[in-house]
Design a protein around this motif. Structure first.
Motif, PDB file in Angstrom:
ATOM      1  N   CYS A 107       0.830  -1.210   0.000  1.00 38.34           N
ATOM      2  CA  CYS A 107       0.000   0.000   0.000  1.00 38.34           C
ATOM      3  C   CYS A 107       0.866   1.263   0.000  1.00 38.34           C
ATOM      4  CB  CYS A 107      -0.929  -0.001   1.217  1.00 38.34           C
ATOM      5  SG  CYS A 107      -2.231  -1.241   1.166  1.00 38.34           S
ATOM      6  N   THR A 108       1.950   1.246   0.778  1.00 35.54           N
ATOM      7  CA  THR A 108       2.845   2.402   0.849  1.00 35.54           C
ATOM      8  C   THR A 108       3.533   2.641  -0.489  1.00 35.54           C
ATOM      9  OG1 THR A 108       3.221   1.975   3.204  1.00 35.54           O
ATOM     10  CG2 THR A 108       4.799   3.405   2.073  1.00 35.54           C
ATOM     11  N   ALA A 143      -6.329  -2.764   3.617  1.00 30.86           N
ATOM     12  CA  ALA A 143      -5.554  -2.168   2.527  1.00 30.86           C
ATOM     13  C   ALA A 143      -6.240  -0.935   1.962  1.00 30.86           C
ATOM     14  CB  ALA A 143      -5.332  -3.199   1.425  1.00 30.86           C
ATOM     15  N   SER A 165      -6.036   1.985   4.492  1.00 28.99           N
ATOM     16  CA  SER A 165      -4.689   2.511   4.754  1.00 28.99           C
ATOM     17  C   SER A 165      -4.104   3.239   3.551  1.00 28.99           C
ATOM     18  CB  SER A 165      -3.750   1.369   5.177  1.00 28.99           C
ATOM     19  OG  SER A 165      -3.629   0.402   4.156  1.00 28.99           O
ATOM     20  N   THR A 166      -4.426   2.797   2.331  1.00 30.57           N
ATOM     21  CA  THR A 166      -3.834   3.423   1.148  1.00 30.57           C
ATOM     22  C   THR A 166      -4.213   4.902   1.012  1.00 30.57           C
ATOM     23  OG1 THR A 166      -3.801   1.298  -0.019  1.00 30.57           O
ATOM     24  CG2 THR A 166      -3.582   3.281  -1.354  1.00 30.57           C
ATOM     25  N   GLN A 219       0.684  -2.709  -6.018  1.00 28.36           N
ATOM     26  CA  GLN A 219      -0.593  -3.401  -6.181  1.00 28.36           C
ATOM     27  C   GLN A 219      -0.384  -4.911  -6.239  1.00 28.36           C
ATOM     28  OE1 GLN A 219      -2.721  -2.316  -9.821  1.00 28.36           O
ATOM     29  NE2 GLN A 219      -4.450  -1.676  -8.565  1.00 28.36           N
ATOM     30  N   VAL A 264       0.224  -6.454  -2.813  1.00 27.44           N
ATOM     31  CA  VAL A 264      -1.021  -6.561  -2.045  1.00 27.44           C
ATOM     32  C   VAL A 264      -1.846  -7.748  -2.526  1.00 27.44           C
ATOM     33  CG1 VAL A 264      -3.193  -5.411  -1.502  1.00 27.44           C
ATOM     34  CG2 VAL A 264      -1.074  -4.101  -1.473  1.00 27.44           C
ATOM     35  N   THR A 310      -6.311  -3.462  -3.071  1.00 24.19           N
ATOM     36  CA  THR A 310      -6.218  -2.094  -2.549  1.00 24.19           C
ATOM     37  C   THR A 310      -7.546  -1.377  -2.659  1.00 24.19           C
ATOM     38  OG1 THR A 310      -5.394  -1.401  -4.714  1.00 24.19           O
ATOM     39  CG2 THR A 310      -3.767  -1.857  -3.010  1.00 24.19           C
TER      40      THR A 310
END
Length: 320
Positions: free
Chosen positions: A15-16, A82, A85-86, A138, A141, A148
């Motif tokens: 995600c980061t 996810a 948080s994204t 992506q 994840v 995401t």
């Protein structure tokens, strides 16, 4: 427990990475790489006071409900984490990357990281780098059985119920988002002060970004897919080749009794799968054992079983 914890860490790392791709390479240049955040970039041009990540929250809520209902509780729980948080990471990175609120609302690339990260004159480069970074994040994840949010969820649903490959479903859905961006950003149907001069050519960069992102995504999910399938047919008993495969390659093969259609003579046929790095050495050994052997080498799209990947369970959603 350790495996589960690592999976969750990987989700947040992915995600980061994805958020960084948007903040530093995509959002400031009005490139629309499809998806929820592509649509959010377009809407930010109409409502510049609302950040891209915040629009992401607005899109994700109904899609998260669909994820839980249609894709299962396990995937739904990870996707909720996810998807929530994204946008937060994206808004946080945006906030610390611009010096003023005005620059943040405008997503002014000339003020990004104090003006040291302005790639306005290198749109192709920022498109390639940004979409590749997004695809990597992506993919990480999705490999950990999450998405995401946004069109990832739509793609997973299409894969499960319409049997469309995940990366192709992403490509299909994202094309619609680019059309939305073409209307708003390309033809200036938005906040004129935010959009500035209509830039229809940005839609071409958006299409490039979608293609690169989908290819990188598929590569991260599936790996190199360079396994090779070999058929070796010989009139001889290839005992030396058998020993080479078992002892030196530490692999096995299937020996199939066969016969020539024309000669009617009994033949030995070996069936085996190897990595692409092992093909050259194996072909040299086959030539030593029988220079007249008939050999077929082809790609193995996916390989399951002992020494390879584990077969997926019945209800497991596969990204490809």
């Amino acid at each position: 427990m350790a495996k589960q914890l690592l999976s969750w860490v990987n989700i947040f790392v992915g995600c980061t990475i994805m958020a960084a791709g948007f903040v530093f390479f995509i959002n400031p240049y009005n490139i629309v790489p499809g998806g929820v955040y592509g649509a959010s970039i377009v809407l930010h041009n109409i409502f510049p006071g609302i950040q891209v990540g915040t629009f992401g929250y607005m899109f994700d809520i109904p899609l998260l409900i669909l994820s839980v209902l249609l894709l299962g509780a396990k995937l739904g729980g990870r996707t909720v984490a996810a998807a929530l948080s994204t946008p937060f990471i994206m808004n946080f990175l945006s906030y610390i990357s611009y010096p003023t609120a005005e620059a943040l609302h405008a997503l002014d690339p000339s003020q990004l990281l104090g003006g040291t990260f302005d790639m306005t004159d290198h749109l192709m480069l920022t498109t390639i780098i940004g979409s590749a970074v997004i695809g990597i994040g992506q993919g990480i994840v999705v490999r950990n059985q999450a998405t995401t949010g946004g069109t990832d969820i739509v793609a997973m649903i299409l894969q499960k119920y319409a049997h469309i490959r995940f990366s192709n479903a992403i490509l299909l859905v994202d094309g619609l988002v680019v059309c939305f961006g073409l209307v708003v950003i390309g033809f200036g149907v938005g906040d004129v002060e935010s959009v500035g001069q209509p830039s229809w050519h940005l839609s071409f960069y958006s299409l490039i970004a979608i293609f690169i992102c989908s290819r990188v995504l598929a590569r991260v999910i599936n790996g190199e897919k360079n396994d090779k399938l070999l058929f070796v047919i010989s009139n001889k008993k290839l005992l030396d080749l058998h020993r080479y495969i078992i002892q030196e390659m530490d692999r096995t093969a299937t020996c199939i009794k066969s016969s020539g259609l024309y000669t009617k003579e009994d033949k030995e046929m070996l069936f085996l799968v190897v990595s692409y790095k092992e093909v050259a050495g194996l072909k040299a050994k086959i030539k030593e054992a029988d220079p007249a052997a008939f050999v077929v080498v082809t790609d193995a799209y996916d390989t399951f079983g002992e020494g390879w990947k584990e077969l997926p369970s019945k209800n497991e959603v596969q990204p490809e």
